[in-house]
Design a protein around this motif. Sequence first.
Motif, PDB file in Angstrom:
ATOM      1  N   UNK A 169      20.938 106.319 -58.786  1.00 22.48           N
ATOM      2  CA  UNK A 169      21.358 107.267 -59.852  1.00 22.48           C
ATOM      3  C   UNK A 169      21.986 108.346 -59.139  1.00 22.48           C
ATOM      4  N   UNK A 170      23.343 108.751 -59.500  1.00 25.40           N
ATOM      5  CA  UNK A 170      23.875 109.684 -58.678  1.00 25.40           C
ATOM      6  C   UNK A 170      24.785 110.327 -60.037  1.00 25.40           C
ATOM      7  N   UNK A 171      25.762 111.358 -59.444  1.00 26.41           N
ATOM      8  CA  UNK A 171      26.230 112.058 -60.346  1.00 26.41           C
ATOM      9  C   UNK A 171      27.590 112.987 -59.573  1.00 26.41           C
ATOM     10  N   UNK A 172      28.320 113.464 -60.052  1.00 27.18           N
ATOM     11  CA  UNK A 172      29.452 114.328 -59.357  1.00 27.18           C
ATOM     12  C   UNK A 172      30.111 115.135 -60.396  1.00 27.18           C
ATOM     13  N   UNK A 173      31.186 115.888 -59.793  1.00 31.51           N
ATOM     14  CA  UNK A 173      32.234 116.944 -60.515  1.00 31.51           C
ATOM     15  C   UNK A 173      33.451 117.102 -59.700  1.00 31.51           C
ATOM     16  N   UNK A 174      34.537 117.444 -60.294  1.00 29.97           N
ATOM     17  CA  UNK A 174      35.690 118.034 -59.752  1.00 29.97           C
ATOM     18  C   UNK A 174      36.054 119.437 -60.299  1.00 29.97           C
ATOM     19  N   UNK A 175      36.490 120.279 -59.324  1.00 35.30           N
ATOM     20  CA  UNK A 175      37.048 121.632 -59.707  1.00 35.30           C
ATOM     21  C   UNK A 175      38.569 121.827 -59.217  1.00 35.30           C
ATOM     22  N   UNK A 176      39.123 122.213 -60.354  1.00 29.99           N
ATOM     23  CA  UNK A 176      40.573 122.570 -60.002  1.00 29.99           C
ATOM     24  C   UNK A 176      40.905 123.804 -59.301  1.00 29.99           C
ATOM     25  N   UNK A 177      41.037 123.658 -57.831  1.00 28.67           N
ATOM     26  CA  UNK A 177      41.228 124.689 -56.922  1.00 28.67           C
ATOM     27  C   UNK A 177      42.112 125.970 -57.575  1.00 28.67           C
ATOM     28  N   UNK A 178      43.313 125.361 -58.024  1.00 31.53           N
ATOM     29  CA  UNK A 178      44.344 126.410 -58.613  1.00 31.53           C
ATOM     30  C   UNK A 178      43.691 127.175 -59.703  1.00 31.53           C
ATOM     31  N   UNK A 179      42.873 126.490 -60.693  1.00 27.45           N
ATOM     32  CA  UNK A 179      42.133 127.071 -61.913  1.00 27.45           C
ATOM     33  C   UNK A 179      41.504 128.208 -61.374  1.00 27.45           C
ATOM     34  N   UNK A 180      40.565 127.942 -60.300  1.00 31.32           N
ATOM     35  CA  UNK A 180      39.552 128.877 -59.947  1.00 31.32           C
ATOM     36  C   UNK A 180      40.200 130.067 -59.422  1.00 31.32           C
ATOM     37  N   UNK A 181      41.482 129.963 -58.783  1.00 31.23           N
ATOM     38  CA  UNK A 181      41.809 131.303 -58.297  1.00 31.23           C
ATOM     39  C   UNK A 181      42.317 132.105 -59.674  1.00 31.23           C
ATOM     40  N   UNK A 221      23.685 101.768 -63.814  1.00 28.80           N
ATOM     41  CA  UNK A 221      23.099 100.351 -64.291  1.00 28.80           C
ATOM     42  C   UNK A 221      24.131  99.226 -64.470  1.00 28.80           C
ATOM     43  N   UNK A 222      23.984  98.195 -63.828  1.00 24.43           N
ATOM     44  CA  UNK A 222      24.705  97.205 -63.640  1.00 24.43           C
ATOM     45  C   UNK A 222      25.344  96.598 -64.855  1.00 24.43           C
ATOM     46  N   UNK A 250      26.430 113.657 -55.781  1.00 20.67           N
ATOM     47  CA  UNK A 250      25.153 114.047 -55.251  1.00 20.67           C
ATOM     48  C   UNK A 250      24.467 112.618 -55.546  1.00 20.67           C
ATOM     49  N   UNK A 251      23.798 112.035 -54.667  1.00 21.68           N
ATOM     50  CA  UNK A 251      23.183 110.895 -54.770  1.00 21.68           C
ATOM     51  C   UNK A 251      21.406 111.329 -55.070  1.00 21.68           C
ATOM     52  N   UNK A 252      20.711 110.328 -55.746  1.00 21.97           N
ATOM     53  CA  UNK A 252      19.415 110.364 -56.119  1.00 21.97           C
ATOM     54  C   UNK A 252      19.223 111.665 -56.982  1.00 21.97           C
ATOM     55  N   UNK A 253      19.905 111.562 -58.163  1.00 19.26           N
ATOM     56  CA  UNK A 253      19.715 112.690 -59.177  1.00 19.26           C
ATOM     57  C   UNK A 253      19.763 112.029 -60.482  1.00 19.26           C
ATOM     58  N   UNK A 254      19.119 112.154 -61.601  1.00 18.87           N
ATOM     59  CA  UNK A 254      19.254 112.020 -62.922  1.00 18.87           C
ATOM     60  C   UNK A 254      19.201 112.890 -63.911  1.00 18.87           C
ATOM     61  N   UNK A 255      19.923 114.043 -63.537  1.00 22.52           N
ATOM     62  CA  UNK A 255      19.702 115.129 -64.449  1.00 22.52           C
ATOM     63  C   UNK A 255      21.323 115.961 -64.223  1.00 22.52           C
TER      64      UNK A 255
END
Length: 491
Positions: free
Chosen positions: A455-467, A425-426, A277-282
Amino acid sequence: MSLGAAFVTMFQAAAKTLSTTAAVSRGILLSIRHYCKKTPTTLRVSEAVAGAELGANVKVQGWVRSVRPQRANLFLHVNDGSSLQSLQIVASSELNDPLLTFGSAVEVTGILKKSPSQKQPVELEADHIHVVGECNTVDFPFKIKNRHGLEYIRQFPHLRCRTNAFSSLLRIRSEATTAIHSYFKENDFVQIHTPVITSNDCEGAGELFQIEPSRPENEEDENFFSVPAFLTVSGQLHLEVMSGAFSRVYTFGPTFRAENSQSRRHLAEFYMVEAEVSFTQSLEDLTKVMEDMFRSATEHVLAYCAEDVDLFHKHVTPGHKDTVDSMLRKRFPVITYSEAIDILNRSSEKFVFPTHWGCDLQTEHEKYLVKHCGNIPVFVTDYPYDLKPFYARDNEDHPQHTAAAVDLLVPGVGELCGGSLREERLDLLRARLKELGLEDTYSWYLDLRRFGSVPHGGFGLGFERYLQCILGVDNIKDVIPFPRFSHSCLL
């Protein structure tokens, strides 16, 4: 010949022609009616049990789940994988066949009728049963009267889809995939197909599968690409490339870890859902997407796979339904890593691994924190800076130096999601890469910060762990069609 006689002859010829034409027409109509009567409508079992085409001549195709011959009648249950519920077939005992056994593939035609029994709403009164593929019940590893556990059927990865439990799992998995894609589409995310072949070690753990072309022994060994290539461990860095042009992106695909483990928690190949997700600082912007996606996907699965989920909650993991209901009913609490360490240190629990500030949280710690917070998912934020990869944003706090990172811990599993704000920040990013000796390797990554960085951020979710989480399944090998792990046999 007189004119009158000629007229009579012509009239008789015309009448004969009309009679022939009428007979042909009647024959055509009879043929059409005969064809229509003998051409059944093909239904899936899920359509048949729902009462589609009630009273009509229909055909179903599938596999026999039970056979019960009687003196006058023959009773079968046939399933084609479209639903957990099978269709009851009622036929004359004259249609019985020695090849008609548990596990055999059949094609059945007849009239779909309301069932006089309360056990099923409809049944198919068969007039024809064709055995398409026979099944030797002596050699077949699954027996008609036995309820086989997940551990037993795991021995037969090529056959376990024939069991009720695993066919339910596969339908749930399919519907959960649809639910996740639907969530992202409804929230204006753009799907990106990130590459499976890469030169990046996104996680920095070095647990990579290197890939090389197969070559004759006498041919010189050289890289197919300009650099060594590996199977991907994450699509994150490629998503970050796209987040410079799209404010919301995601990917959903296979990832690989060369972790030499045969435990119930690890796979060499598994599926990841990743978003940027772009344009986020939180971090709150990220935790909101994680929680909303979890709720949306789970509610969708419960709505569209109710029978399949109930099978697990009643027969595989009794009591887990209450846990899932609680997860959906309550908001997910948020604690910092420092608060988590304090909770662990004040606990009377005897942990195998240490719990000092700066240690990496182990599964035993994660599960305890979940129980401490009411056995519902909990977010842990602001991990020690040195525990996180180079791309995690520096909080620049002291004396406890942390990164703007977050994990989502869930009941029965531990870590389900991991994410962070990215270091945009470069100067700070270049310094971190230089410290790790990766400045040249990730020069392209620095370019992302030089040209229109946000500013941007993201995440990953393990699909098998979700199941595992929503079904209560303990072993990750039981929620994926073809598990790949250290020393496993490959189909």
